[in-house]
Design a protein around this motif. Structure first.
Motif, short mmCIF file in Angstrom:
data_model
loop_
_atom_site.label_atom_id
_atom_site.label_comp_id
_atom_site.label_asym_id
_atom_site.label_seq_id
_atom_site.Cartn_x
_atom_site.Cartn_y
_atom_site.Cartn_z
N LYS A 162 0.82 -1.21 0.00
CA LYS A 162 0.00 0.00 0.00
C LYS A 162 0.86 1.27 0.00
CE LYS A 162 -2.59 -1.13 3.53
NZ LYS A 162 -3.65 -1.01 4.56
N LYS A 163 1.96 1.23 0.72
CA LYS A 163 2.87 2.38 0.72
C LYS A 163 3.44 2.61 -0.67
CE LYS A 163 7.06 4.12 2.96
NZ LYS A 163 8.12 3.82 3.98
N PHE A 164 3.82 1.53 -1.34
CA PHE A 164 4.37 1.65 -2.69
C PHE A 164 3.30 2.14 -3.67
CE2 PHE A 164 5.25 -0.02 -6.91
CZ PHE A 164 6.58 0.34 -7.10
N LEU A 165 2.11 1.58 -3.58
CA LEU A 165 1.03 1.98 -4.48
C LEU A 165 0.63 3.44 -4.25
CD1 LEU A 165 -1.29 -1.17 -4.39
CD2 LEU A 165 0.37 -0.53 -6.15
N GLY A 166 0.69 3.88 -3.00
CA GLY A 166 0.35 5.26 -2.71
C GLY A 166 1.25 6.24 -3.43
N LEU A 167 2.50 5.84 -3.66
CA LEU A 167 3.45 6.71 -4.34
C LEU A 167 3.43 6.52 -5.85
CD1 LEU A 167 6.52 6.27 -1.95
CD2 LEU A 167 4.95 8.22 -2.06
N ASN A 168 3.07 5.33 -6.32
CA ASN A 168 3.21 5.02 -7.74
C ASN A 168 1.90 4.73 -8.47
OD1 ASN A 168 6.37 4.67 -8.06
ND2 ASN A 168 5.81 3.68 -6.15
N CYS A 169 0.93 4.12 -7.78
CA CYS A 169 -0.35 3.78 -8.41
C CYS A 169 -1.48 4.07 -7.41
CB CYS A 169 -0.39 2.30 -8.82
SG CYS A 169 1.03 1.73 -9.76
N ASN A 201 8.50 -8.35 -5.50
CA ASN A 201 8.86 -7.99 -6.87
C ASN A 201 8.33 -6.61 -7.24
OD1 ASN A 201 10.34 -10.29 -7.61
ND2 ASN A 201 8.48 -11.44 -8.04
N VAL A 202 7.17 -6.25 -6.68
CA VAL A 202 6.61 -4.93 -6.97
C VAL A 202 7.38 -3.84 -6.23
CG1 VAL A 202 4.58 -3.46 -6.70
CG2 VAL A 202 4.30 -5.81 -7.46
N THR A 203 7.52 -3.99 -4.93
CA THR A 203 8.11 -2.92 -4.11
C THR A 203 9.61 -2.77 -4.32
OG1 THR A 203 8.34 -4.47 -2.25
CG2 THR A 203 6.33 -3.14 -2.36
N SER A 204 10.28 -3.82 -4.77
CA SER A 204 11.72 -3.73 -5.02
C SER A 204 12.03 -3.19 -6.41
CB SER A 204 12.37 -5.12 -4.86
OG SER A 204 11.87 -6.03 -5.83
N GLY A 205 11.00 -2.99 -7.23
CA GLY A 205 11.22 -2.47 -8.57
C GLY A 205 11.48 -3.52 -9.62
N HIS A 206 11.43 -4.81 -9.24
CA HIS A 206 11.63 -5.87 -10.23
C HIS A 206 10.51 -5.88 -11.26
CE1 HIS A 206 14.42 -8.34 -7.38
NE2 HIS A 206 14.92 -7.19 -7.74
N TYR A 207 9.30 -5.57 -10.83
CA TYR A 207 8.17 -5.42 -11.75
C TYR A 207 8.02 -3.93 -12.05
CZ TYR A 207 6.58 -10.22 -10.83
OH TYR A 207 6.48 -11.59 -10.72
N ILE A 233 4.21 0.85 -15.46
CA ILE A 233 4.04 1.49 -16.76
C ILE A 233 2.60 1.99 -16.85
CG2 ILE A 233 4.19 1.20 -19.27
CD1 ILE A 233 6.05 -1.19 -18.78
N ARG A 234 2.44 3.28 -17.05
CA ARG A 234 1.11 3.89 -17.16
C ARG A 234 0.24 3.52 -15.95
NH1 ARG A 234 2.36 1.97 -22.19
NH2 ARG A 234 1.06 0.13 -21.88
N ASP A 235 0.81 3.67 -14.75
CA ASP A 235 0.10 3.42 -13.49
C ASP A 235 -0.37 1.98 -13.34
OD1 ASP A 235 0.39 6.05 -12.67
OD2 ASP A 235 -1.45 6.67 -13.66
N GLN A 236 0.31 1.05 -13.99
CA GLN A 236 -0.04 -0.36 -13.87
C GLN A 236 1.20 -1.18 -13.56
OE1 GLN A 236 -2.98 -1.85 -16.90
NE2 GLN A 236 -2.51 0.09 -17.92
N ILE A 237 0.99 -2.27 -12.83
CA ILE A 237 2.08 -3.19 -12.52
C ILE A 237 2.22 -4.19 -13.65
CG2 ILE A 237 2.90 -4.93 -10.90
CD1 ILE A 237 1.10 -3.56 -8.78
N PHE A 238 3.39 -4.22 -14.27
CA PHE A 238 3.65 -5.18 -15.34
C PHE A 238 4.58 -6.26 -14.82
CE2 PHE A 238 1.57 -2.13 -17.82
CZ PHE A 238 1.33 -2.62 -19.08
N ARG A 239 4.17 -7.51 -14.96
CA ARG A 239 4.93 -8.61 -14.37
C ARG A 239 6.04 -9.07 -15.32
NH1 ARG A 239 0.01 -11.42 -12.55
NH2 ARG A 239 0.65 -13.17 -13.83
N TYR A 240 6.95 -8.17 -15.61
CA TYR A 240 8.13 -8.53 -16.38
C TYR A 240 9.21 -9.02 -15.43
CZ TYR A 240 6.56 -6.55 -20.82
OH TYR A 240 5.89 -6.28 -21.98
N THR A 241 9.89 -10.09 -15.80
CA THR A 241 10.99 -10.64 -15.01
C THR A 241 12.30 -10.27 -15.67
OG1 THR A 241 9.62 -12.50 -14.29
CG2 THR A 241 12.00 -12.70 -14.02
N HIS A 242 13.18 -9.65 -14.90
CA HIS A 242 14.46 -9.19 -15.44
C HIS A 242 15.60 -9.94 -14.78
CE1 HIS A 242 17.66 -6.76 -16.98
NE2 HIS A 242 18.01 -6.37 -15.78
#
Length: 400
Positions: free
Chosen positions: A103-110, A254-260, A263-272
């Motif tokens: 929720k903290k991450f989403l509050g800042l990004n989405c 994966n979301v909060t660490s920036g691994h995902y 893009i355009r206020d959405q979480i994209f499940r790309y694995t890097h």
């Protein structure tokens, strides 16, 4: 072996209070309660506030503000939370922390995603759901529902999105009533509960509530039809987790660490994979991918991925006539932060098996022409070749 008699316990009286308190810090909350019945001194010391403050923070993530809000002692605060959530004590802290971090991450990004979250449920509401489906829910899943009862069916979904030129997926984390409505009794998905749902593709991730049809209890998976089996109800699985806690906390990490990426206020499940990075001159190119279960199958073995290619470290002084060539397998469509690479005409580069042309030079770095670097990224050959105009090439040599 000698039997220690009761009176010998009075030896504790010879230990200083500080030493006993240090020992008590190593006891869990159950042993701490038990020690209160040993003797009067331990009864008093086991009620020591710092000990219960430690357990309140460890198991319930409580702080001074929570204590002030309830206006009780730390031991009483622990007791109150235990009476309410005690059956989840092994799961609560990990899941609560994951929810708070998310929720903290989403509050800042989405921020709009937070408004879609539902409040938690009561034990009575969960009991009614279990009565409805005639199955007990896993403890960790119940614990998460006590914190947040999923989200409303909105776009974008909390559990990740994927957007291609002709395909879109966004998975919502289902509330328990909607999930119970989709509880499966049919062959192939027997005794499976949907956790997520995409309103565009109908895709869901399911959790097995019983050991049936080759599945283990609590396994989470994407359902996949076996197109080669004579029985159309036979299904395969793409496993995504062995328990709800593992599945959810891994996603949150994966979301909060920036691994995902966002893009355009959405979480994209790309694995890097950090090894999948190539550099040519001043350009740093990284490749990540995302599995597309809704397009894939085990029988026959067809597995589809979306690839994302990013260019990093980019000055904006390139000629608009410049191009970048990516030599990739024919099935790949890569998505970038600032542009979408689509299949281009081979033209003068027809020696390449498949060429993706990007003519937007604003996203490219300025590096020496015809300097080529190859690497193996996710099993694909990636070739970057910048073609400069004659004027730009001349200016480059003058600078050097």
């Amino acid at each position: 072996m000698a039997v220690v008699s009761g009176p010998q316990l009075t030896g504790l009286e010879r230990l200083p209070t500080e030493a006993i308190l240090i020992i008590l810090r190593f006891l869990n909350y159950r042993d701490l309660v038990s020690c209160r019945f040993v003797c009067r001194r331990l009864y008093q010391l086991c009620s020591h506030e710092p000990l219960w403050k430690m357990h309140c923070k460890r198991y319930w993530l409580l702080c001074e503000n929570d204590k002030m809000k309830h206006n009780v002692s730390w031991m009483e605060l622990f007791r109150q939370f235990y009476c309410n959530l005690g059956q989840y004590i092994e799961h609560y802290a990990e899941l609560k922390e994951a929810w708070e971090n998310l929720k903290k991450f989403l509050g800042l990004n989405c921020p709009r995603m937070i408004t879609s979250l539902n409040v938690g449920l009561t034990e009575q509401e969960l009991a009614l759901v279990e009565q409805r489906i005639q199955f007990k829910l896993p403890k960790d899943y119940r614990c998460s529902l006590r914190i947040h009862n999923g989200q409303r069916l909105v776009v974008p979904g909390l559990m990740g999105s994927m957007a291609l030129s002709n395909h879109y997926r966004s998975e919502d984390l289902l509330d328990i009533d909607t999930a119970a409505g989709g509880f499966q009794q049919r062959k192939g998905l027997k005794h499976c509960l949907p956790l997520t749902f995409c309103i565009h593709t109908g895709l869901s991730q399911y959790m097995a509530l019983d050991e049936v049809e080759g599945r283990k209890p609590c396994e989470i998976f994407y359902h996949c039809v076996d197109h080669m089996a004579p029985d159309p109800s036979v299904a395969d699985m793409f496993l995504t987790g062995s328990s709800f806690t593992e599945w959810f906390t891994t996603f949150v990490f994966n979301v909060t660490s920036g691994h995902y990426p966002i893009i355009r206020d959405q979480i994209f499940r790309y694995t890097h994979d950090e090894r999948c990075v190539a550099r040519t001159g001043d350009i740093i190119v990284s490749v990540s991918n995302s599995f597309l279960p809704e397009l894939s199958s085990v029988h026959p073995p067809h597995f589809f991925f979306s690839y994302r290619v990013r260019f990093v470290g980019i000055p904006y002084s390139c000629s608009p006539d410049s191009v970048v060539l990516l030599r990739l397998s024919p099935s790949i469509l890569a998505i970038g932060d600032k542009f979408v690479m689509s299949l281009g005409e081979l033209g003068e580069y027809q020696s390449y098996v498949m060429t993706l042309l990007v003519k937007d030079a604003s996203v490219l770095a300025d590096f020496h022409p015809k300097h080529v670097k190859e690497t193996n990224l996710f099993g694909q050959a990636l070739r970057i070749h910048r073609i400069c105009s004659d004027e730009e090439d001349s200016n480059r040599h003058q600078r050097h």
